[in-house]
Design an enzyme around this catalytic site. Structure first.
Site, PDB file in Angstrom:
ATOM      1  N   PRO A  13      36.177  29.693  47.515  1.00  0.00           N
ATOM      2  CA  PRO A  13      36.019  30.474  48.747  1.00  0.00           C
ATOM      3  C   PRO A  13      37.330  31.189  49.056  1.00  0.00           C
ATOM      4  O   PRO A  13      38.386  30.552  49.112  1.00  0.00           O
ATOM      5  CB  PRO A  13      35.702  29.401  49.804  1.00  0.00           C
ATOM      6  N   CYS A  96      43.143  25.281  54.229  1.00  0.00           N
ATOM      7  CA  CYS A  96      43.641  26.599  54.626  1.00  0.00           C
ATOM      8  C   CYS A  96      44.836  26.444  55.564  1.00  0.00           C
ATOM      9  O   CYS A  96      44.744  25.723  56.566  1.00  0.00           O
ATOM     10  CB  CYS A  96      42.536  27.401  55.300  1.00  0.00           C
ATOM     11  N   GLY A 229      40.048  30.705  41.541  1.00  0.00           N
ATOM     12  CA  GLY A 229      40.070  31.635  42.658  1.00  0.00           C
ATOM     13  C   GLY A 229      40.445  33.038  42.254  1.00  0.00           C
ATOM     14  O   GLY A 229      39.620  33.810  41.775  1.00  0.00           O
TER      15      GLY A 229
END
Length: 332
Positions: A13, A96, A229
């Site tokens: 993500p 995050c 990623g």
């Protein structure tokens, strides 16, 4: 524990990157990779425009919804909404480091509160029948990873988490920007391998700095899954090797040219809905990385694709710059 093959390879993500247009394109390149949404906060899910935030095309499956939040009841309600939308997995963001999540006391901040994370996982597990997973760092700031990561793994395992995805870097909440937190803290793959040895029955995947299929295969010697990623985004041709190398199946398409031909009807349909060409083509810029004409392809899309009224002819003009017959991107 029998390995869940759906976790063997996933695309991380990534905020502002892995939107529904990106995921639709990545699905053209691999049938088997697990795809993730951008992080969506529980507040946005509960009170925001759900169809816009959570809507996705059925062709994206398998696809997981990543949630940002820390309050167990809100997480449970948001997870239930995600399940009702048809997502295959709910993932909780505990990694995050942005100011936004720090102000909201979630994301990487949750590395300091494994029991609260466990409460959230348990609440979500009680609310949905699909897998619930957690993505975390190895620690934050001055935490000792051997303590912080092990405490997180123990807590979420006991709460019933189906998998743990570990970004093999610390997050420095003080002194580093979110961008710097993706590069500056050193990678520590060995500590994630050690975690797996200590939690052999737990599904554990690794994320961070993996740039090739060779590196992916090496990590799979130690772990259950690999999450890639930026490399998957910036060089999406890499995904053409996922199904053959990791799942023993043919890639859905042979090369970038065929991928664009398959993706073009999706672009046309979205253009007809009023979506800008650049909202889709920005995810295609790295498709021909390393091939003759790739720079002109990127430049044409970047300059012409943003113009009012840009359509498929802009895409075709950009594609004309790429030399056909050259080798497609293959991760070494």
């Amino acid at each position: 524990m029998q390995q869940n093959q759906s976790y063997r390879f996933s695309v991380a993500p990534m905020m502002d990157w892995t939107d529904r247009h990106c995921r639709a394109f990545h699905r053209v390149l691999t049938r088997r990779a697990l795809l993730y949404t951008e992080m969506v906060t529980t507040g946005a899910v509960l009170f925001g425009p759900r169809d816009r935030l959570l809507g996705f095309d059925a062709g994206e499956h398998p696809v997981a919804l990543q949630l940002g939040g820390s309050e167990p009841d809100a997480l449970a309600r948001a997870a239930a909404i995600g399940a009702d939308f048809g997502y295959d997995e709910i993932n909780l963001n505990c990694g995050c480091p942005s100011d936004r999540v720090q102000n909201g006391a979630f994301g990487a901040c949750l590395m300091r509160e494994p029991e609260l994370v466990a409460e959230g996982v348990a609440a979500m597990k009680a609310a949905v029948s699909i897998p619930v997973t957690v993505k975390c760092r190895i620690g934050v700031d001055d935490q000792e990873p051997r303590e912080a990561l092990w405490a997180m793994a123990q807590a979420v395992r006991n709460a019933g988490a189906d998998a743990l995805i570990v970004h093999a870097r610390k997050a420095w909440l003080k002194g580093l920007s979110p961008k710097e937190n993706r590069d500056v803290p050193p990678l520590d793959y060995a500590i994630v391998h050690a975690l797996k040895r200590d939690f052999p029955n737990m599904q554990i995947s690794i994320n961070g700095g993996i740039r090739s299929m060779d590196e992916t295969l090496e990590q799979l010697r130690h772990l259950d899954g690999v999450m890639v990623g930026r490399e998957a985004y910036q060089n999406p041709g890499m995904l053409l090797d996922v199904d053959p190398l990791l799942f023993g199946e043919a890639a859905p398409v042979d090369d970038g040219f065929e991928a664009l031909a398959v993706y073009e009807p999706y672009i046309a349909a979205r253009l007809a809905e009023g979506i800008k060409l650049s909202d889709m083509t920005r995810h295609l810029l790295g498709l021909f990385a390393g091939m003759p004409g790739a720079r002109l392809w990127r430049r044409h899309l970047a300059m012409e694709g943003v113009k009012r009224g840009a359509g498929l002819e802009t895409l075709h003009a950009a594609l004309a710059h790429v030399e056909r017959g050259s080798e497609r991107y293959v991760a070494a």
